[in-house]
Write a protein that holds these residues in place. Sequence first.
Motif, mmCIF file in Angstrom:
data_model
loop_
_atom_site.group_PDB
_atom_site.id
_atom_site.type_symbol
_atom_site.label_atom_id
_atom_site.label_comp_id
_atom_site.label_asym_id
_atom_site.label_seq_id
_atom_site.Cartn_x
_atom_site.Cartn_y
_atom_site.Cartn_z
ATOM 1 N N ILE A 288 0.840 -1.204 0.000
ATOM 2 C CA ILE A 288 0.000 0.000 0.000
ATOM 3 C C ILE A 288 0.870 1.246 0.000
ATOM 4 C CG2 ILE A 288 -1.799 1.267 1.218
ATOM 5 C CD1 ILE A 288 -2.747 -1.342 -0.012
ATOM 6 N N GLU A 289 1.947 1.218 0.798
ATOM 7 C CA GLU A 289 2.863 2.363 0.835
ATOM 8 C C GLU A 289 3.399 2.689 -0.557
ATOM 9 O OE1 GLU A 289 5.106 2.318 5.170
ATOM 10 O OE2 GLU A 289 5.874 1.045 3.566
ATOM 11 N N PHE A 290 3.846 1.668 -1.241
ATOM 12 C CA PHE A 290 4.436 1.886 -2.560
ATOM 13 C C PHE A 290 3.397 2.390 -3.564
ATOM 14 C CE2 PHE A 290 8.443 -1.046 -2.370
ATOM 15 C CZ PHE A 290 8.922 -0.279 -1.327
ATOM 16 N N LYS A 291 2.192 1.846 -3.466
ATOM 17 C CA LYS A 291 1.142 2.272 -4.396
ATOM 18 C C LYS A 291 0.828 3.755 -4.196
ATOM 19 C CE LYS A 291 -1.952 -0.837 -5.272
ATOM 20 N NZ LYS A 291 -1.611 -1.224 -6.684
ATOM 21 N N ILE A 292 0.707 4.175 -2.942
ATOM 22 C CA ILE A 292 0.405 5.575 -2.647
ATOM 23 C C ILE A 292 1.587 6.468 -3.019
ATOM 24 C CG2 ILE A 292 -0.037 7.221 -0.777
ATOM 25 C CD1 ILE A 292 -1.779 5.094 0.549
ATOM 26 N N ALA A 293 2.804 5.980 -2.821
ATOM 27 C CA ALA A 293 3.984 6.767 -3.200
ATOM 28 C C ALA A 293 4.007 7.018 -4.710
ATOM 29 C CB ALA A 293 5.254 6.042 -2.762
ATOM 30 N N ARG A 294 3.669 6.005 -5.490
ATOM 31 C CA ARG A 294 3.612 6.185 -6.946
ATOM 32 C C ARG A 294 2.504 7.173 -7.324
ATOM 33 N NH1 ARG A 294 6.688 3.156 -10.140
ATOM 34 N NH2 ARG A 294 7.656 1.256 -9.320
ATOM 35 N N MET A 295 1.395 7.105 -6.633
ATOM 36 C CA MET A 295 0.305 8.038 -6.899
ATOM 37 C C MET A 295 0.743 9.479 -6.641
ATOM 38 S SD MET A 295 -2.755 5.823 -5.120
ATOM 39 C CE MET A 295 -3.987 7.137 -5.213
ATOM 40 N N GLU A 296 1.424 9.688 -5.538
ATOM 41 C CA GLU A 296 1.905 11.033 -5.204
ATOM 42 C C GLU A 296 2.925 11.514 -6.239
ATOM 43 O OE1 GLU A 296 2.584 14.588 -2.810
ATOM 44 O OE2 GLU A 296 0.933 13.174 -3.152
ATOM 45 N N ALA A 297 3.785 10.607 -6.693
ATOM 46 C CA ALA A 297 4.786 10.970 -7.703
ATOM 47 C C ALA A 297 4.112 11.381 -9.011
ATOM 48 C CB ALA A 297 5.737 9.801 -7.939
ATOM 49 N N ARG A 298 3.066 10.679 -9.408
ATOM 50 C CA ARG A 298 2.345 11.045 -10.631
ATOM 51 C C ARG A 298 1.737 12.440 -10.505
ATOM 52 N NH1 ARG A 298 -0.653 5.805 -10.022
ATOM 53 N NH2 ARG A 298 0.624 4.202 -11.028
ATOM 54 N N ALA A 299 1.082 12.700 -9.384
ATOM 55 C CA ALA A 299 0.443 14.003 -9.191
ATOM 56 C C ALA A 299 1.486 15.116 -9.181
ATOM 57 C CB ALA A 299 -0.369 14.009 -7.896
ATOM 58 N N HIS A 300 2.609 14.876 -8.529
ATOM 59 C CA HIS A 300 3.666 15.882 -8.444
ATOM 60 C C HIS A 300 4.238 16.197 -9.826
ATOM 61 C CE1 HIS A 300 7.036 18.029 -6.486
ATOM 62 N NE2 HIS A 300 7.759 17.523 -7.471
ATOM 63 N N ALA A 301 4.537 15.168 -10.591
ATOM 64 C CA ALA A 301 5.107 15.368 -11.923
ATOM 65 C C ALA A 301 4.120 16.076 -12.848
ATOM 66 C CB ALA A 301 5.520 14.015 -12.521
ATOM 67 N N ALA A 302 2.862 15.694 -12.757
ATOM 68 C CA ALA A 302 1.840 16.323 -13.596
ATOM 69 C C ALA A 302 1.652 17.788 -13.228
ATOM 70 C CB ALA A 302 0.519 15.572 -13.464
ATOM 71 N N ARG A 303 1.730 18.099 -11.946
ATOM 72 C CA ARG A 303 1.606 19.497 -11.516
ATOM 73 C C ARG A 303 2.762 20.329 -12.074
ATOM 74 N NH1 ARG A 303 1.381 18.506 -6.668
ATOM 75 N NH2 ARG A 303 -0.896 18.534 -6.423
ATOM 76 N N ALA A 304 3.960 19.786 -12.006
ATOM 77 C CA ALA A 304 5.118 20.499 -12.554
ATOM 78 C C ALA A 304 4.940 20.748 -14.047
ATOM 79 C CB ALA A 304 6.394 19.699 -12.291
ATOM 80 N N ALA A 305 4.323 19.794 -14.738
ATOM 81 C CA ALA A 305 4.131 19.943 -16.190
ATOM 82 C C ALA A 305 3.170 21.072 -16.503
ATOM 83 C CB ALA A 305 3.629 18.624 -16.785
ATOM 84 N N TYR A 306 2.063 21.162 -15.773
ATOM 85 C CA TYR A 306 1.120 22.245 -16.103
ATOM 86 C C TYR A 306 1.629 23.596 -15.611
ATOM 87 C CZ TYR A 306 -1.803 23.512 -11.910
ATOM 88 O OH TYR A 306 -2.301 24.021 -10.739
ATOM 89 N N TYR A 307 2.385 23.625 -14.507
ATOM 90 C CA TYR A 307 3.023 24.875 -14.073
ATOM 91 C C TYR A 307 3.950 25.394 -15.184
ATOM 92 C CZ TYR A 307 1.769 24.743 -9.034
ATOM 93 O OH TYR A 307 1.118 24.782 -7.829
ATOM 94 N N ASP A 308 4.733 24.488 -15.755
ATOM 95 C CA ASP A 308 5.680 24.870 -16.795
ATOM 96 C C ASP A 308 4.962 25.410 -18.020
ATOM 97 O OD1 ASP A 308 8.288 24.903 -18.171
ATOM 98 O OD2 ASP A 308 7.491 23.213 -19.298
ATOM 99 N N ALA A 309 3.910 24.722 -18.454
ATOM 100 C CA ALA A 309 3.163 25.180 -19.632
ATOM 101 C C ALA A 309 2.527 26.534 -19.377
ATOM 102 C CB ALA A 309 2.097 24.146 -20.004
ATOM 103 N N ALA A 310 1.976 26.726 -18.186
ATOM 104 C CA ALA A 310 1.343 27.999 -17.849
ATOM 105 C C ALA A 310 2.363 29.126 -17.809
ATOM 106 C CB ALA A 310 0.627 27.888 -16.505
ATOM 107 N N ALA A 311 3.546 28.842 -17.285
ATOM 108 C CA ALA A 311 4.592 29.866 -17.226
ATOM 109 C C ALA A 311 4.992 30.320 -18.623
ATOM 110 C CB ALA A 311 5.810 29.326 -16.469
ATOM 111 N N LEU A 312 5.127 29.372 -19.540
ATOM 112 C CA LEU A 312 5.471 29.729 -20.915
ATOM 113 C C LEU A 312 4.364 30.561 -21.553
ATOM 114 C CD1 LEU A 312 6.951 26.341 -22.181
ATOM 115 C CD2 LEU A 312 8.224 28.456 -21.754
ATOM 116 N N MET A 313 3.128 30.158 -21.329
ATOM 117 C CA MET A 313 1.998 30.874 -21.913
ATOM 118 C C MET A 313 1.962 32.317 -21.422
ATOM 119 S SD MET A 313 -2.028 30.096 -21.291
ATOM 120 C CE MET A 313 -3.248 31.397 -21.570
ATOM 121 N N LEU A 314 2.104 32.512 -20.127
ATOM 122 C CA LEU A 314 2.016 33.862 -19.567
ATOM 123 C C LEU A 314 3.221 34.712 -19.939
ATOM 124 C CD1 LEU A 314 0.475 33.250 -16.031
ATOM 125 C CD2 LEU A 314 -0.650 33.745 -18.200
ATOM 126 N N ALA A 315 4.331 34.080 -20.277
ATOM 127 C CA ALA A 315 5.524 34.816 -20.706
ATOM 128 C C ALA A 315 5.466 35.168 -22.184
ATOM 129 C CB ALA A 315 6.775 34.001 -20.411
#
Length: 386
Positions: A288-315
């Motif tokens: 269960i620990e590993f499954k939740i850790a992978r879930m958190e990693a997916r959410a974190h990476a996806a958040r970084a991706a949309y932050y990056d796209a938004a930063a480029l758009m606003l720039a």
Amino acid sequence: MTDFLSTGTLPDEYAQLAKTVRDFAQTVVAPVAAEHDAQHTFPYEVVAGMAEMGLFGLPFPEEYGGMGGDYFALCLALEELGKVDQSVAITLEAGVSLGAMPVYRFGNEAQKQEWLPQLTSGQALGAFGLTEAGGGTDAGATKTTARLDDGHWVINGTKQFITNSGTDITRLVTVTAVTGVSGDNREISSILVPVPTAGFTAEPAYDKVGWNASDTHPLTFDDVRVPEENLLGERGRGYANFLRILDEGRIAIAALSVGAAQGCVDESVKYARERAAFGQPIGKFQAIEFKIARMEARAHAARAAYYDAAALMLAGRPFKKEAAIAKLVASEAAMDNARDATQIHGGYGFMNEYPVARHYRDSKILEIGEGTTEVQLMVIARQMGM
């Protein structure tokens, strides 16, 4: 805005907005989400609350009734709402990105003055009629037509899967239509259709797998007549202009998807701490620990991706590839996390009373709407020169 991409800390104004929407989501949205989902009812009281908070006006200038913020502020709001109710989040996303944004981006001053104050206030909703039965991904295959007759556009055709198109507060549908043909070339334009207008019908709502509290209808246009000045943007640029809207919208859908992915993490952590098996909380088991850790990693990476796209758009820099990457990564993270969260909850995860069950049903459309996974891969590859 780009500073926090390296520090990981949101500036105060963004952090405060996220907290305000988070509190609203937990105290107002979450308590009624299951009921609206089960009854397939549109959450008018929630939408009214979002309107009062100014969420529909977040990325628009104050001169048009907006809040003077930016697109990233909208994305933060969508992420927080997406954690608890994707139906509510997509209502806001579509109302802003598909309803009001085309008018703001491509409308003339008279059109902006007429429509934006209504749409940015949240007192009225707008929709965009693009998709048709034979032209989902192939939106250029539009069959709906519009011809000029005595100073009016006469529109005939049908549209499918149109969000916010049949509510009691829907006041505008922007429709793409063929306005001319030259050889093999089809001229596609965008036209503003006020609601109600004679000949326009929002057909009965769809019976969907998920997003049950979101308003979605097929539309029929039967000799709908609107003034010639209702043309939105340059004639023949309707399809090209909407591609720009889709690029922006993919960042917003990515933010919503991150919210869904994170919501699944949060619910799973809570459940794993409370649910005991074999004498201890199930969160103590490595599986269960590993499954939740992978879930958190997916959410974190996806958040970084949309932050990056938004930063480029606003720039003001090119962001098409990054928006497609964000949408691809985030929608898959939402779907993967929903599946894992359901597994962690076991039999309870299959019960609609649990939020993860709703996420499991809701998240699949994130890999389809505003450009399928396959379309995102195609966009990314083409931006790489393939």
